[in-house]
Design an enzyme around this catalytic site. Sequence first.
Site, PDB file in Angstrom:
ATOM      1  N   CYS A   8      -4.138  -1.205  -2.142  1.00 23.17           N
ATOM      2  CA  CYS A   8      -4.191   0.059  -2.573  1.00 23.17           C
ATOM      3  C   CYS A   8      -5.262   0.190  -3.631  1.00 23.17           C
ATOM      4  O   CYS A   8      -4.934  -0.272  -4.687  1.00 23.17           O
ATOM      5  CB  CYS A   8      -2.975   0.544  -2.793  1.00 23.17           C
ATOM      6  SG  CYS A   8      -2.776   2.436  -3.320  1.00 23.17           S
ATOM      7  N   ASN A   9      -6.415   0.782  -3.307  1.00 24.92           N
ATOM      8  CA  ASN A   9      -7.239   1.258  -4.271  1.00 24.92           C
ATOM      9  C   ASN A   9      -6.797   1.964  -5.556  1.00 24.92           C
ATOM     10  O   ASN A   9      -7.076   1.434  -6.648  1.00 24.92           O
ATOM     11  CB  ASN A   9      -8.713   1.781  -3.717  1.00 24.92           C
ATOM     12  CG  ASN A   9      -9.395   1.078  -2.787  1.00 24.92           C
ATOM     13  OD1 ASN A   9     -10.649   0.436  -3.386  1.00 24.92           O
ATOM     14  ND2 ASN A   9      -9.048   0.675  -1.644  1.00 24.92           N
ATOM     15  N   HIS A  24      -7.025   2.961   3.763  1.00 25.35           N
ATOM     16  CA  HIS A  24      -7.035   4.002   5.101  1.00 25.35           C
ATOM     17  C   HIS A  24      -8.253   4.232   5.789  1.00 25.35           C
ATOM     18  O   HIS A  24      -8.282   4.125   6.989  1.00 25.35           O
ATOM     19  CB  HIS A  24      -6.168   5.332   4.707  1.00 25.35           C
ATOM     20  CG  HIS A  24      -4.690   5.241   4.370  1.00 25.35           C
ATOM     21  ND1 HIS A  24      -4.336   4.624   3.258  1.00 25.35           N
ATOM     22  CD2 HIS A  24      -3.857   5.790   4.918  1.00 25.35           C
ATOM     23  CE1 HIS A  24      -3.072   4.985   3.023  1.00 25.35           C
ATOM     24  NE2 HIS A  24      -2.763   5.314   4.199  1.00 25.35           N
ATOM     25  N   ASP A  62       0.872  -1.271   0.188  1.00 27.23           N
ATOM     26  CA  ASP A  62      -0.179  -0.013   0.157  1.00 27.23           C
ATOM     27  C   ASP A  62       0.853   1.284   0.044  1.00 27.23           C
ATOM     28  O   ASP A  62       2.030   1.108   0.371  1.00 27.23           O
ATOM     29  CB  ASP A  62      -0.856  -0.071   1.272  1.00 27.23           C
ATOM     30  CG  ASP A  62      -2.017   1.323   1.198  1.00 27.23           C
ATOM     31  OD1 ASP A  62      -2.616   1.476   0.300  1.00 27.23           O
ATOM     32  OD2 ASP A  62      -1.991   1.936   2.304  1.00 27.23           O
ATOM     33  N   SER A  63       0.266   2.444  -0.223  1.00 27.22           N
ATOM     34  CA  SER A  63       1.070   3.655  -0.154  1.00 27.22           C
ATOM     35  C   SER A  63       1.384   4.007   1.169  1.00 27.22           C
ATOM     36  O   SER A  63       2.356   4.823   1.404  1.00 27.22           O
ATOM     37  CB  SER A  63       0.107   4.817  -0.695  1.00 27.22           C
ATOM     38  OG  SER A  63      -0.912   4.958   0.068  1.00 27.22           O
ATOM     39  N   CYS A 103     -10.574   3.277  -0.080  1.00 26.65           N
ATOM     40  CA  CYS A 103      -9.272   3.409  -0.005  1.00 26.65           C
ATOM     41  C   CYS A 103      -8.758   2.574   1.488  1.00 26.65           C
ATOM     42  O   CYS A 103      -9.700   2.708   2.486  1.00 26.65           O
ATOM     43  CB  CYS A 103      -8.979   4.922   0.446  1.00 26.65           C
ATOM     44  SG  CYS A 103      -7.292   5.124   1.064  1.00 26.65           S
ATOM     45  N   GLU A 134      -2.151   9.169   8.089  1.00 23.18           N
ATOM     46  CA  GLU A 134      -0.936   9.045   7.919  1.00 23.18           C
ATOM     47  C   GLU A 134      -0.005   9.729   8.866  1.00 23.18           C
ATOM     48  O   GLU A 134       1.010   9.535   9.380  1.00 23.18           O
ATOM     49  CB  GLU A 134      -0.079   9.369   6.367  1.00 23.18           C
ATOM     50  CG  GLU A 134      -0.732   8.336   5.328  1.00 23.18           C
ATOM     51  CD  GLU A 134       0.209   7.100   5.621  1.00 23.18           C
ATOM     52  OE1 GLU A 134       1.417   7.225   6.093  1.00 23.18           O
ATOM     53  OE2 GLU A 134      -0.412   5.909   5.084  1.00 23.18           O
TER      54      GLU A 134
END
Length: 268
Positions: A74-75, A187, A11-12, A185, A153
Amino acid sequence: MSDARPIGVYDSGVGGLTVVKQLEENLPEEHIIYVGDTAKAPYGEKTAEQIRQYSREIITFLLEFDVKLVLAACNTSSALALPEIQEEFPVPVVGVIEPGVRAALRHHRKGPIALWATEATVASGVYSQKLKAANPGVETVAVPCPKLVPMIESGRLEEPNLTQVLEEYLEPVRQAQAEILILGCTHYPFLAPRIQALAPELTLIDPAIETVGEVRRRLEETDGLSPARGRGSEYYVSGDPGHFAARSQVLAGKVLQPRQWNRPRECD
């Protein structure tokens, strides 16, 4: 037959930990290698070519561990890079969008289906395309949520700022009278209790749950499930490991100690 090789997940940033949590709960015997591309987060602001390049770099790194499957948790990567990387690499790559679409349609009764996602995912139109391909009559309302990933984040989840941001993104969902909201997402599920408290009428869809079911099916079909409990999960990040460790304690409820991943210098 069975396969004890690890599953790669990327993922990011910290968002993919919501997917790892589902993997650990539902496939506890599997060994997981997680890569958080924290130096390049958020992906939602990047170009399609940048996202494809970042995805290639990460999968190339994961192949060093001889992974048996890669989960693009990760979308944004799933929306903009998945078809290309599925053809480029010799390992199966599973995304989170199609499982999320299936879950949303399974819960759908009436009204539009709403989507919260990054700007890049919304701009791709992939969720709406796949929802309409499966059910041509369904209406969709897609809401870009650029403020959420940076807040998660950085840990900026204090009241009242978060509530104000959530209410801002809920307004078009309410105006459309949607009953289902896809958290597009990885997150966003960290915020699910806050979202549900503000909008108890909504059914929230976490694609991670359905995605892990897809991973299990893929491994069962190829006799790829691990025969015994593996080594658990390992974590790598491209940014500051200390920052990731601190965020994991807040968001995942446990301190994770990632190792540093140094991406190829020529691709920086």
